[in-house]
Design an enzyme around this catalytic site. Sequence first.
Site, short mmCIF file in Angstrom:
data_model
loop_
_atom_site.label_atom_id
_atom_site.label_comp_id
_atom_site.label_asym_id
_atom_site.label_seq_id
_atom_site.Cartn_x
_atom_site.Cartn_y
_atom_site.Cartn_z
N CYS A 1 59.04 5.47 33.04
CA CYS A 1 58.79 4.30 33.87
C CYS A 1 57.33 4.26 34.30
O CYS A 1 56.52 5.11 33.96
CB CYS A 1 59.67 4.35 35.13
SG CYS A 1 61.40 4.74 34.77
N LEU B 1 62.14 2.03 32.12
CA LEU B 1 62.62 2.24 30.76
C LEU B 1 63.86 3.10 30.90
O LEU B 1 63.77 4.28 31.23
CB LEU B 1 61.57 2.92 29.90
CG LEU B 1 61.93 3.18 28.43
CD1 LEU B 1 62.11 1.86 27.68
CD2 LEU B 1 60.87 4.04 27.75
N ALA B 2 65.04 2.54 30.68
CA ALA B 2 66.30 3.22 30.97
C ALA B 2 66.62 4.24 29.88
O ALA B 2 66.86 3.88 28.73
CB ALA B 2 67.42 2.20 31.09
N ILE B 3 66.62 5.53 30.26
CA ILE B 3 66.91 6.62 29.34
C ILE B 3 68.16 7.38 29.77
O ILE B 3 69.03 7.68 28.96
CB ILE B 3 65.72 7.60 29.25
CG1 ILE B 3 64.45 6.85 28.79
CG2 ILE B 3 66.03 8.76 28.33
CD1 ILE B 3 64.48 6.37 27.37
N ILE B 4 68.24 7.72 31.06
CA ILE B 4 69.41 8.39 31.63
C ILE B 4 69.99 7.49 32.72
O ILE B 4 69.24 6.95 33.53
CB ILE B 4 69.04 9.77 32.19
CG1 ILE B 4 68.57 10.70 31.06
CG2 ILE B 4 70.22 10.39 32.94
CD1 ILE B 4 68.13 12.07 31.52
N GLU C 1 61.45 12.47 33.58
CA GLU C 1 62.81 12.94 33.38
C GLU C 1 62.99 14.30 34.06
O GLU C 1 62.14 15.18 33.93
CB GLU C 1 63.12 13.10 31.89
CG GLU C 1 62.92 11.85 31.05
CD GLU C 1 63.94 10.76 31.31
OE1 GLU C 1 64.96 11.05 31.99
OE2 GLU C 1 63.73 9.63 30.84
N ASP D 1 69.00 10.64 36.76
CA ASP D 1 68.44 11.97 37.00
C ASP D 1 67.45 11.94 38.16
O ASP D 1 67.27 12.94 38.87
CB ASP D 1 67.75 12.50 35.74
CG ASP D 1 66.64 11.58 35.26
OD1 ASP D 1 66.93 10.39 35.01
OD2 ASP D 1 65.50 12.05 35.13
N VAL E 1 52.97 8.69 10.10
CA VAL E 1 51.98 7.66 9.77
C VAL E 1 50.75 8.31 9.14
O VAL E 1 50.51 9.50 9.29
CB VAL E 1 51.55 6.85 11.01
CG1 VAL E 1 52.73 6.14 11.64
CG2 VAL E 1 50.85 7.75 12.04
N GLY F 1 55.05 17.58 19.14
CA GLY F 1 54.67 18.99 19.07
C GLY F 1 53.52 19.37 19.97
O GLY F 1 52.94 20.46 19.82
#
Length: 506
Positions: A2, A48-51, A72, A93, A253, A327
Amino acid sequence: MCGFVCLWNLDDEELASRMIRKMEHRGPDALEVLRPRNIPVVMAHARLAIIGPDNGAQPIYQGDDILVVNGEIYNHSDLRAILGESAFQTRSDSETVLHLFRKNALRWVSRLDGMFAFVLATPDRIIAARDPLGIKPLYVAHIGEGLAFASELKAFDGVDVAKIEALEPGVMFDSQAGMRRWYRMPQGAADPEPGIDEELTWRELRLVLEEAVAKWMVADVEVGSFLSGGLDSSIIAAIAARQSPKRLKTFSVGLAGSPDLIAARRVAGYLGTEHFEHAFTPEEAADVLPHVIYHLESADIDLVRSAVPTHFAARLARRHVKAVLTGEGADELFAGYSYHHAYIDRPRELADELTRSLGTMHNINLQRVDRVTMAESLEARTPFLDRELIDFAQSIPATLKLRRTDPASPESTGPTTEKWILRKACADLLPHDLVWRKKAQFDEGSGAVTALGEALQAMTGSATPLDRAAEGAVYESLLRQSYSDPDRIINAAGKWVANRVSVAVA
């Protein structure tokens, strides 16, 4: 993931609304501006809805407390069990932050495990904190007698503030108790203790890494993985592919025929992932450059060079998923950069340099990853920067990270092998030659440097390639065109800092 704005002792909903709308890209699922009656604060949030996508709206306003969070909290299920499920009103969360605070433990913020920045307000107090590595951004500025917090610098553009500062990683600000550092980077180990068992060490590293990937894959939406074909992203993808509830989606890419596209295609085939790729052109690089620099909030040459392929990867991934693994952090933890080879006979200095560089990631690579992925409404996750993995990796002697090797050995990448113990720990996950492949910088392996070179020549009409000074001037000019007060952005932006630990001369 978010973006948020918080105005403390500033009763200006219109200003909060104006600031948050400059960050709508961070949270296109919902935008809220809230001014509670009993607290001298205005909070705005782009989600931004993730959980908890169905009922995890923010700001979270309960009783006399109000909270906004970006990021998160990966141990939220464990915290819920400890705190008591009955206390919670949502599945988000982020709500765990509020209930931990209410427990009034002395070091409650240290219980949070994840990537986060938050601001919490009560009728007479405001608290702001940031995760240990600064994966998630948080800026603060004084406006009159009040304070303004925001997730990105661009939120302050056109706002009358004297100075914008970043809250440091692992720091908490409390209007009643002042500033304190709640997290300190553990010092890296240099030489192995007597009798160390190398195999037991790398086997344990593998378990810690697998646990970190599992933790950072927790979501109520599908999580994919960036895949450059290099060691770090390939390891993360290999572990994630084994743990994903469905076929893992991977994204790569580069210029057509670039080493990254070729290597990533091979890794994806070996792992059996659902692979997507995009071959960008110099013309595309030129087209997106103003957009990338505006969102990056920096004209740093090296950041821009790596931000361009990150942009294409993020745009590709967002068509298919809301979150991706990356990574980032492996080079800083395990001595993966070419300049580390100068420390081959100086393990103490190497350990100190790795510790230093981990502490500066928020100003460079992590700023790039956050801004460029969030510009496409994509959440990027960095399992290598899990707290438990950092603790374990920092306890591994530097002599097992950068190792002098026999060039005739099939496990050699040259006179010295970077990230040796990481390669050993994950040797069974990937083809042998890929595990022991020499590292290439993302901007080099993807061909971004070549593409940008051609793009800049076309943009400037130059008959010859631009030198670094001219290249940097173009980037700064594009940034200045993007902001009404560019100097404020430039002065507050993260920068590469040349203060590496010196290598002592014997």
